[in-house]
Each structure stands twice: as C-alpha cells, then as structure tokens.
Design a protein around this motif. Structure first.
Motif, PDB file in Angstrom:
ATOM      1  N   ARG A  31       0.941  -1.348   0.023  1.00 21.43           N
ATOM      2  CA  ARG A  31       0.018  -0.128  -0.230  1.00 21.43           C
ATOM      3  C   ARG A  31       0.947   1.235  -0.085  1.00 21.43           C
ATOM      4  N   TYR A  33       0.603   5.711  -0.255  1.00 19.87           N
ATOM      5  CA  TYR A  33      -0.325   6.964  -0.230  1.00 19.87           C
ATOM      6  C   TYR A  33       0.465   8.138  -0.440  1.00 19.87           C
ATOM      7  N   TYR A  35       0.198  12.321   0.176  1.00 19.32           N
ATOM      8  CA  TYR A  35      -0.409  13.234   1.250  1.00 19.32           C
ATOM      9  C   TYR A  35       0.420  14.712   0.897  1.00 19.32           C
ATOM     10  N   VAL A 101      -3.521  -0.231  10.582  1.00 20.07           N
ATOM     11  CA  VAL A 101      -2.960   0.511   9.938  1.00 20.07           C
ATOM     12  C   VAL A 101      -1.301   1.224  10.512  1.00 20.07           C
TER      13      VAL A 101
ATOM     14  N   SER B  31      -8.335   2.397  14.024  1.00 20.63           N
ATOM     15  CA  SER B  31      -6.991   2.672  14.777  1.00 20.63           C
ATOM     16  C   SER B  31      -6.707   4.059  14.767  1.00 20.63           C
ATOM     17  N   GLN B  33      -3.141   6.485  15.364  1.00 21.95           N
ATOM     18  CA  GLN B  33      -1.807   6.667  15.458  1.00 21.95           C
ATOM     19  C   GLN B  33      -1.036   8.040  15.784  1.00 21.95           C
ATOM     20  N   TYR B  35       1.894  10.739  15.409  1.00 22.80           N
ATOM     21  CA  TYR B  35       3.417  10.860  14.931  1.00 22.80           C
ATOM     22  C   TYR B  35       4.180  12.208  15.617  1.00 22.80           C
ATOM     23  N   THR B  48       0.860   3.124  17.700  1.00 22.85           N
ATOM     24  CA  THR B  48      -0.673   2.717  16.904  1.00 22.85           C
ATOM     25  C   THR B  48      -1.396   2.371  18.131  1.00 22.85           C
ATOM     26  N   LEU B  88       1.141  15.124  15.810  1.00 20.17           N
ATOM     27  CA  LEU B  88       0.160  14.672  15.026  1.00 20.17           C
ATOM     28  C   LEU B  88      -0.632  13.332  15.385  1.00 20.17           C
ATOM     29  N   SER B  92      -7.573   6.123  11.174  1.00 19.42           N
ATOM     30  CA  SER B  92      -8.115   5.455  10.119  1.00 19.42           C
ATOM     31  C   SER B  92      -9.551   5.199  10.526  1.00 19.42           C
ATOM     32  N   ASN B  99     -11.541  -0.960   4.287  1.00 13.08           N
ATOM     33  CA  ASN B  99     -10.457  -0.027   4.988  1.00 13.08           C
ATOM     34  C   ASN B  99      -9.119   0.222   4.099  1.00 13.08           C
ATOM     35  N   THR B 100      -9.156   1.180   3.599  1.00 17.63           N
ATOM     36  CA  THR B 100      -8.066   1.555   2.680  1.00 17.63           C
ATOM     37  C   THR B 100      -6.715   1.944   3.507  1.00 17.63           C
ATOM     38  N   GLY B 101      -6.941   2.273   4.625  1.00 14.13           N
ATOM     39  CA  GLY B 101      -5.799   2.733   5.451  1.00 14.13           C
ATOM     40  C   GLY B 101      -5.525   4.189   5.208  1.00 14.13           C
ATOM     41  N   LYS B 102      -6.395   4.814   4.709  1.00  9.73           N
ATOM     42  CA  LYS B 102      -6.150   6.212   4.508  1.00  9.73           C
ATOM     43  C   LYS B 102      -6.243   6.868   5.706  1.00  9.73           C
ATOM     44  N   LEU B 103      -5.400   7.877   6.347  1.00  8.76           N
ATOM     45  CA  LEU B 103      -5.251   8.719   7.534  1.00  8.76           C
ATOM     46  C   LEU B 103      -5.655   9.969   7.268  1.00  8.76           C
ATOM     47  N   PHE B 105      -5.868  13.259   9.493  1.00  3.62           N
ATOM     48  CA  PHE B 105      -4.882  14.026  10.439  1.00  3.62           C
ATOM     49  C   PHE B 105      -5.441  15.123  11.319  1.00  3.62           C
ATOM     50  N   GLY B 106      -5.209  15.287  12.416  1.00  3.88           N
ATOM     51  CA  GLY B 106      -5.521  16.458  13.147  1.00  3.88           C
ATOM     52  C   GLY B 106      -4.530  17.530  12.790  1.00  3.88           C
TER      53      GLY B 106
END
Lengths: 114, 115
Positions: A31, A33, A35, A101, B31, B33, B35, B48, B88, B92, B99-103, B105-106
């Motif tokens: 995968r 991505y 951003y 993830v 989930s 995470q 950073y 995570t 940060l 997800s 679930n593509t795992g796209k995040l 963010f704040g």
C-alpha cells in the motif's frame, strides 16, 4: 536504509512548469499513499495505491495532478502547469497491514512555486 | 470542519513540566496513530492504538485510546527540550471491510520545551 525514500527533497519551479516527484516505499509494503501538507497544518490525503492499482483519489487531486505506480513498487506524482497554491510538502507513505494501519512516511518533497 | 480536532495547537512549557495533548472526533476509528514531525522532515510514527481503552507507554510518553474509539490523548511526563516538535494524531476510519488505511490527520500540536 530500508525506509520510505522520496526524491527530490526540495524543488523550486516557476509557475506553469511541470514537476514530477518519486517515492520508493518499504519493499514489502503493497500500500502506498500520497499526502500534501501546508505550513501549520496536518497532512491531507491525496491518493492511494494497492499494488499497481490506484483505488482512491481525493477531491484535492485536480486534473493537473496524476499519480502512477506502474509495477506496484515505486510511485510518481506529477503536477502539470504548477500554480503558487501547489507550494507545499508532498509526503509519501507505505504500509502493509490490511487491518491495523501502520503507515511509515518518507522525508517529503518540499515544492516551492515562484 | 476538521474530522479530528487536536488541542492545544500550540504549547510552550518549561523543562520538567507535564503536558497532555488531546485528539477528539465524533467518528469512530479502527485505529489511531501518533506521529512526531521535525521541521522539513516527514512524520515519524510513535505509536498505534487499536483497542478501545488501550493504554501504551513509550518511555515518558503515555498514549490512550478512548473506550468508544473516538478520541485519544498523549501525555508527556517531565518534558525535555528534545521533545520539542509537531505532534500529530491520525486515524483510520472504521468502515467495515473496505478499510483503505487512508489516514485523517488532526491539525497538529506544536510543542516547545524550554530549558
């Protein structure tokens, strides 16, 4: 170093020019991505690949943007006819887990359009 | 509107103080995470969390995932100048099997720890 690698780290271009960025993900990650992050903000999702298939694109990704991952390994992000508003940090991330993830990011490409 | 609200946005404290950063949403995440990002660099994954109510510790950092999986917190004990950076949170979304795992963010919390 087996982390996510991005090239170039910095790019300064004139408005109207085309630019292309490269991302090499962690080798076993299927995968990938892209951003975009502007100053003082968190990253915003642009697009997602699973292997070579581009499965999702954000509305942020205008027609001037195109991304490819031809062999399911490295990926490129091209911006055509750059505008000053495209100035940002472009981040690539990769992950392997389909459920939990854990995305690992590259160091980013800082684009400045003058 | 921001899907993940992070607060505070800026925090300047003295070395040795404790602090907590919050990440809140009305959406459920599969989930979440945390950073840390240095200027001009990409985000580095700290932790995570996946289970509601989960607590994880990383040296002086304690991460908690809310019971309903809608919020999270990061607590730093006895902050040091080396903790300075942008923190940060990213989630997800829980959307079944797709679930593509796209995040998401704040906005980030800029922490400055003064010696």
């Amino acid at each position: 170093d087996t982390g996510v690698s991005q090239d170039p780290r910095h790019k300064i271009t004139k408005r109207g020019q085309n630019v292309t960025f490269r991302c090499d993900p962690i080798s076993e990650h299927n995968r990938l991505y892209w951003y975009r992050q502007t100053l003082g903000q968190g990253p915003e999702f642009l697009t997602y690949f699973q292997n070579e298939a581009q499965l999702e694109k954000s509305r942020l990704l205008s027609d001037r943007f195109s991304a490819e991952r031809p062999k399911g390994s490295f990926s490129t992000l091209e911006i055509q006819r750059t505008e000053q508003g495209d100035s940002a940090m472009y981040l690539c991330a990769s992950s392997s887990s389909p459920r939990t993830v854990q995305a690992f990011f590259g160091q980013g490409t800082r684009l400045t359009v003058v | 509107t921001q899907l993940l609200e992070q607060s505070p946005q800026f925090l300047s404290i003295q070395e040795g103080e404790n602090l907590t950063v919050y990440c809140n949403s009305s959406s459920v995440f599969s989930s979440l995470q945390w950073y840390r990002q240095e200027p001009g660099e990409g985000p580095v994954l700290l932790v995570t969390v996946v289970t509601g109510g989960e607590v994880k510790k990383l040296k002086r950092l304690t991460f908690q995932f809310g019971d309903a999986r809608k919020d999270s917190s990061l607590h730093i004990t006895a902050a040091q100048p080396g903790d300075t950076g942008l923190y940060l949170c990213a989630g997800s979304l829980a959307r079944g099997s797709s679930n593509t795992g796209k995040l998401i963010f704040g906005q980030g919390t800029t922490l400055q720890v003064k010696p």
